[in-house]
Design an enzyme around this catalytic site. Sequence first.
Site, PDB file in Angstrom:
ATOM      1  N   VAL A  49      36.023  30.497  54.608  1.00 35.27           N
ATOM      2  CA  VAL A  49      35.230  31.653  54.167  1.00 35.27           C
ATOM      3  C   VAL A  49      34.086  31.870  55.157  1.00 35.27           C
ATOM      4  O   VAL A  49      33.966  31.132  56.136  1.00 35.27           O
ATOM      5  CB  VAL A  49      34.674  31.453  52.726  1.00 35.27           C
ATOM      6  N   HIS A  96      38.605  21.945  62.316  1.00 38.70           N
ATOM      7  CA  HIS A  96      38.064  23.087  63.052  1.00 38.70           C
ATOM      8  C   HIS A  96      39.121  23.627  64.009  1.00 38.70           C
ATOM      9  O   HIS A  96      39.376  23.051  65.062  1.00 38.70           O
ATOM     10  CB  HIS A  96      36.797  22.630  63.796  1.00 38.70           C
TER      11      HIS A  96
HETATM   12  P1  NAI Z   1      35.999  36.293  58.528  1.00 39.69           P
HETATM   13  O1  NAI Z   1      34.785  37.037  58.221  1.00 39.69           O
HETATM   14  O2  NAI Z   1      37.029  36.908  59.403  1.00 39.69           O
HETATM   15  O3  NAI Z   1      36.744  35.857  57.177  1.00 39.69           O
HETATM   16  C1  NAI Z   1      36.132  35.275  56.077  1.00 39.69           C
HETATM   17  C2  NAI Z   1      36.950  35.625  54.857  1.00 39.69           C
HETATM   18  O4  NAI Z   1      36.466  34.863  53.751  1.00 39.69           O
HETATM   19  C3  NAI Z   1      36.853  37.095  54.451  1.00 39.69           C
HETATM   20  O5  NAI Z   1      38.154  37.626  54.316  1.00 39.69           O
HETATM   21  C4  NAI Z   1      36.135  37.048  53.104  1.00 39.69           C
HETATM   22  O6  NAI Z   1      36.543  38.075  52.231  1.00 39.69           O
HETATM   23  C5  NAI Z   1      36.528  35.688  52.607  1.00 39.69           C
HETATM   24  N1  NAI Z   1      35.653  35.133  51.576  1.00 39.69           N
HETATM   25  C6  NAI Z   1      34.314  35.181  51.507  1.00 39.69           C
HETATM   26  N2  NAI Z   1      33.886  34.534  50.400  1.00 39.69           N
HETATM   27  C7  NAI Z   1      34.988  34.060  49.773  1.00 39.69           C
HETATM   28  C8  NAI Z   1      35.197  33.310  48.586  1.00 39.69           C
HETATM   29  N3  NAI Z   1      34.189  32.907  47.847  1.00 39.69           N
HETATM   30  N4  NAI Z   1      36.467  33.010  48.233  1.00 39.69           N
HETATM   31  C9  NAI Z   1      37.510  33.414  48.995  1.00 39.69           C
HETATM   32  N5  NAI Z   1      37.361  34.122  50.131  1.00 39.69           N
HETATM   33  C10 NAI Z   1      36.114  34.442  50.510  1.00 39.69           C
HETATM   34  O7  NAI Z   1      35.510  34.898  59.128  1.00 39.69           O
HETATM   35  P2  NAI Z   1      36.240  33.942  60.190  1.00 39.69           P
HETATM   36  O8  NAI Z   1      35.870  34.356  61.544  1.00 39.69           O
HETATM   37  O9  NAI Z   1      37.653  33.812  59.799  1.00 39.69           O
HETATM   38  O10 NAI Z   1      35.483  32.568  59.909  1.00 39.69           O
HETATM   39  C11 NAI Z   1      35.785  31.758  58.798  1.00 39.69           C
HETATM   40  C12 NAI Z   1      35.265  30.365  59.063  1.00 39.69           C
HETATM   41  O11 NAI Z   1      35.877  29.845  60.232  1.00 39.69           O
HETATM   42  C13 NAI Z   1      33.767  30.282  59.297  1.00 39.69           C
HETATM   43  O12 NAI Z   1      33.293  29.083  58.751  1.00 39.69           O
HETATM   44  C14 NAI Z   1      33.656  30.259  60.813  1.00 39.69           C
HETATM   45  O13 NAI Z   1      32.477  29.631  61.262  1.00 39.69           O
HETATM   46  C15 NAI Z   1      34.872  29.448  61.158  1.00 39.69           C
HETATM   47  N6  NAI Z   1      35.390  29.646  62.509  1.00 39.69           N
HETATM   48  C16 NAI Z   1      35.478  30.893  63.055  1.00 39.69           C
HETATM   49  C17 NAI Z   1      36.004  31.047  64.349  1.00 39.69           C
HETATM   50  C18 NAI Z   1      36.144  32.415  64.941  1.00 39.69           C
HETATM   51  O14 NAI Z   1      36.358  32.496  66.162  1.00 39.69           O
HETATM   52  N7  NAI Z   1      36.048  33.483  64.204  1.00 39.69           N
HETATM   53  C19 NAI Z   1      36.455  29.893  65.134  1.00 39.69           C
HETATM   54  C20 NAI Z   1      36.408  28.646  64.423  1.00 39.69           C
HETATM   55  C21 NAI Z   1      35.854  28.538  63.181  1.00 39.69           C
END
Ligand code: NAI
Length: 596
Positions: free
Chosen positions: A274, A324
Site C-alpha cells: 500500500v 522489497h
Molecule cells: P501505488 O500508489 O502505485 O499503489 C498503492 C496502492 O495501495 C493503491 O492502489 C491504493 O489504492 C492501495 N491502498 C492504499 N491503502 C490501502 C489499504 N488500506 N488497503 C488496500 N489497498 C490500499 O504505490 P506503489 O508505488 O505501488 O508503492 C507501494 C509500496 O511499494 C510502497 O510502500 C512503496 O514505497 C513501495 N515501493 C515502491 C516502488 C516504486 O518504484 N514505485 C519500488 C519499491 C517499493
Amino acid sequence: MAGHYRVAVSGAQVGQPEVKLGIIPGAGGTQRLPRLAGVAKAVEMCATGNPIKGKEALQFGIVDRLIEGDLLVGAVAFAREIANQPAPKTRERLDKLGTPVQNAPIFAAAREAAQIKQRGLMAPLAAIDAVEAATRLPFHEGCEVERKLFTACLFSDQSKALIHIFFGEREVAKIPDVPKETPTLPVKTAAVVGAGTMGGGIAMVLANAGIPVLLKDADQAALDRGLATIQKNYATSVKRGRLTQQFVDERLKLIMPTLGYDGFATVDMVVEAVFEGMALKQQVFKELDRFCKLGAILASNTSTLNIDEIASATSRPEAVIGTHFFSPANIMRLLEIVRGQATSKEVIATCMQLSKKLGKVGVLVGNCRGFVANRMFHPYIREAMFLVEEGASVEAVDKALYDFGMAMGPLATGDLAGIDVGWRIRREYQHLEKPGIRQPLAADRLYEMGRYGQKTGAGWYRYDENRRAISDAGIAELISRWATEAGIPQRYISPEEIVERCAYALVNAGARILEEGYALRAVDIDIIYINGFGFPAYRGGPMWHADTVGLKKVHDRICEFNRQHGELWEPAPLLTKLAKEGKTFADFSLEHMAVA
Ligand code: NAI
C-alpha cells in the site's frame, strides 16, 4: 567438437557460454564450431553465450543424431551404423566456412548487435574476432589467434568481475545463522495488499510462479486500474514474444481481485504494497494479524520504513519481514529481503527460497533507513544533482555514467522514478539531516515548477509523446542561474570526475553499510546494485569496482572531495582502515564471514 561424430539425448542443450564469464570459448571451440554449424550460427552462439536446444543442434550439424530412449543403446546403434564410413576430422572441414564476401555482413551485423546488446563488454567482440579468424586462417593459426584472445580476456578486469558476480549470486544465499537445513514454510497460496504499481507487479510475479494470489485494494476503482495494468503488461509480454497467450491466460486466472479479507485466513503469505506511510502500514498489519492464520508470512514491500515498527503492530513480529521488490516488479531480478529484529529463521529461509522460485535473486539485508539499495542510491543521485549545480550539464552527467556502463544516467533515472518522489523523501527525512548540510537545490525548484519527470512530460529533460528525452536548454540556463545565486561556483567538470563523484558516493555509503553489518558481505551489495540499479556487471558492482581501482586510490580521492565539498564526503571508517592496511572489501568480507 573434436570428435568424429556427436550424439545427444533429445532434451540436451548445447552452447558456448564462456562470454557470460567475460572469456571466449577456448581449446579450438571458436575454430571448430563454425566448421560444424556454419559461420552465422557459430558467431551467434560464441558471442551471446546462449545455448540452443538439441533439435536445433541437429539441424545445424553440431550433433549428428538425437537419441530417444536409452542413450547408450542409441549411441552404440549409431556407432554401428557409421562404422564403415570415413571418420571426418572437424578441423579439416571447410565446406561451411563461406567466403569473405559471404561472411563480411555476418560479422558486421554480429559486431553491431554486440555493441548494442552487450554494451561495454570486450569478450563478445573477442569471440567474433576468433570466429572470423577461423574463416580466414588455417586451423592451427586460427587456434593461435583464439589462444591470444582467450588469454587477454581471461586476465582482464572484466572477466574477474563477471566471475565474481557468477559466484556472488550463489554466495548471497549463504546466511551464517540461517543454515541450509533451516526448515522452510510452504508458500502454496498468497495475497497482495495494494493493487498499485508494485502490488500489481508482485501479483504477476507470484502468478507466474504458479502461486494463486488474492489481490486486495481499498476501493473498486483502484482495483480495476490495477487489473487493467496487469492485463496491459501481460499483453505487452505476449506481443514481444516473451510469454505465450496460453501462459498468460492461465496466470490471469490465478490472480483473484478482492476488496475484503475473505480468503486471507488460508493464505501462506501476504505481501503488503500500500502507499508508503507508517500509520497506514501499521493499520494494514493490524488487520493482517487479525485475519491471517498463524504461520502465515506477513511481508512488507516498503522501500524505506522500519520493519520492526511495522511488526510491532502485530502480535507476531517473528512472522514479519521485508520483501522489497524493484520496479517493474515482474521484470527486475532483485529482491531485497529485510530482516527485522524478531523475524524468525524459518521466515527468512522461506523468503530466500521463494526468491529463487520467483526467478529473483534474493539478498538478505538489515533493517536500516532505505535498507541497502536505497540507502546507497540516495547519495549517488544527490551527487549527480550537485554536479549539475556546479556546472556540468544534465546530459554530460548522464552520458559519463552511461559510458561507465550504467543502464541509464542518474538524472534520467530521477525523471523516470519521479522528481516528486525524491522531493517527498527529502521532506520526510529532513528532520534527520544535520542543519546546514548541503541539500539539492535545483531538484526542489523543478518540483516547485511541476516538473516531476516523465509523468509530467518534463523534469531534468523534456519528453516527447513517445517519452523520448530531449535536452532542455531553458533548464540548463535556469539551473546555472539558481546555482550562481546560491553562491555555487560554476566550472567545467570532466567525465572522469563525474564518474568518481557518483561511483565513490556509492562506495563510501556501501562501506558504512558493511561496517554496520546491514549487508553480510561486499558481494551482497554488488549483487544488489547490478540487479536493482543496472550497475555494469562487468565492473563487478560498486564494491568490487572500488577493490579493482584500489582502496587507497579511492580513499585518497574521497579525502580530496571531503576537503572540497565538506562533511558529506567524510570517508567511512572502514574504508580508511582497509586503505591503510592495503586490504580490499573482499578481504574484509572473507575475514568477517570466517568469524561469523
Ligand atoms: P501505488 O500508489 O502505485 O499503489 C498503492 C496502492 O495501495 C493503491 O492502489 C491504493 O489504492 C492501495 N491502498 C492504499 N491503502 C490501502 C489499504 N488500506 N488497503 C488496500 N489497498 C490500499 O504505490 P506503489 O508505488 O505501488 O508503492 C507501494 C509500496 O511499494 C510502497 O510502500 C512503496 O514505497 C513501495 N515501493 C515502491 C516502488 C516504486 O518504484 N514505485 C519500488 C519499491 C517499493
